[in-house]
Design an enzyme around this catalytic site. Structure first.
Site, PDB file in Angstrom:
ATOM      1  CG  ASP A   1     -70.880 -17.914  18.126  1.00  0.00           C
ATOM      2  OD1 ASP A   1     -70.703 -17.277  17.063  1.00  0.00           O
ATOM      3  OD2 ASP A   1     -71.452 -19.006  18.191  1.00  0.00           O
TER       4      ASP A   1
HETATM    5  N1  URA Z   1     -69.340 -22.747  16.074  1.00  0.00           N
HETATM    6  C1  URA Z   1     -70.218 -22.056  16.811  1.00  0.00           C
HETATM    7  O1  URA Z   1     -71.402 -22.359  16.843  1.00  0.00           O
HETATM    8  N2  URA Z   1     -69.748 -21.005  17.515  1.00  0.00           N
HETATM    9  C2  URA Z   1     -68.451 -20.637  17.532  1.00  0.00           C
HETATM   10  O2  URA Z   1     -68.089 -19.674  18.201  1.00  0.00           O
HETATM   11  C3  URA Z   1     -67.552 -21.377  16.759  1.00  0.00           C
HETATM   12  C4  URA Z   1     -68.024 -22.434  16.035  1.00  0.00           C
END
Ligand code: URA
Length: 230
Positions: free
Chosen positions: A102
């Site tokens: 993310d």
């Molecule tokens: N899980 C999430 O919620 N975000 C990420 O960036 C990676 C795994």
């Protein structure tokens, strides 16, 4: 593609000639003589018949990047910098990310042009753990670990997550190891307890750990040994 198909796709050889070339052990893939018609040829393979090079094989490329906050795991984005823009490498468009993170998640990001290699890392069937350091808004309950181990039902995908391991490091920090990488998986797992994830950092993917000497935004090529471990 199989070596027999690769060769018979060339205008100069028919199937009978290809069979003969293989039986006579005149074909070499990556410097090794092959006679098995099923032998796999990839875009990275160097293929020769006798002393003639039929395919040079393009170089396979593998990088480890310390993803900083505030960049997107995409090849292009109209608003934000992308992780690929952090690489000072030729032919960036040929590269892809093995396991997105993310916008504000930091940590280990693996980037390559080798689709088979990245699939081995990311496919749930290979069961390679992805390890995250998680910081949450509320205290993490002792009961979370059993729920994560049993798996959580994700209605959108209509699936139950594979067993995950949670290790409490402090009242609001933990290390979580998951097998698959569903959309926002870690946030949704803690979201099950209405506990917001406020910090997320990927430490490891399978055998590969983030190199501590890489500052956020920095990257390096993987070593041969690291590439082979996957
Ligand atoms: N899980 C999430 O919620 N975000 C990420 O960036 C990676 C795994």
């Amino acid at each position: 593609m199989r070596i027999d198909r690769f060769l018979s796709n060339l205008p100069r050889f028919n199937r009978q000639q290809v069979r003969l070339l293989l039986v006579e052990r005149r074909v070499a893939v990556d410097g090794v003589k092959v006679s098995d018609p099923h032998h796999e040829v990839r875009e990275f393979s160097r293929v020769c018949v006798d002393d003639e090079v039929l395919q040079e094989g393009k170089p396979a490329r593998y990088f480890m990047l310390h993803k900083p906050q505030g960049c997107v795991s995409a090849t292009s984005d109209p608003q934000h910098p992308t992780v690929l823009e952090l690489l000072d490498e030729p032919d960036i468009a040929e590269l892809h990310i093995a396991g997105r993170l993310d916008f504000n998640t930091t940590g280990l990001m693996l980037i390559t042009n080798d689709g088979q290699w990245s699939r081995r890392l990311t496919q749930p069937t290979t069961k390679l753990p992805k390890v995250y350091l998680v910081e949450t808004e509320q205290n993490i309950g002792a009961h979370y670990a059993a729920t994560f181990k049993a798996g959580l039902y994700f209605a959108f995908e209509d699936l139950t997550t594979q067993p995950a391991e949670l290790e409490l490091l402090g009242p609001r920090t933990a290390r979580l190891s998951i097998i698959e990488g569903r959309y926002h998986q870690v946030k949704r797992m803690f979201g099950h307890f209405n506990n917001k994830v406020i910090g997320l950092h990927r430490e490891r993917m399978g055998p590969l750990a983030l190199d501590c000497s890489l500052a956020p935004g920095a990257y390096r090529a993987l070593t041969l040994d690291e590439i082979r471990q996957v």
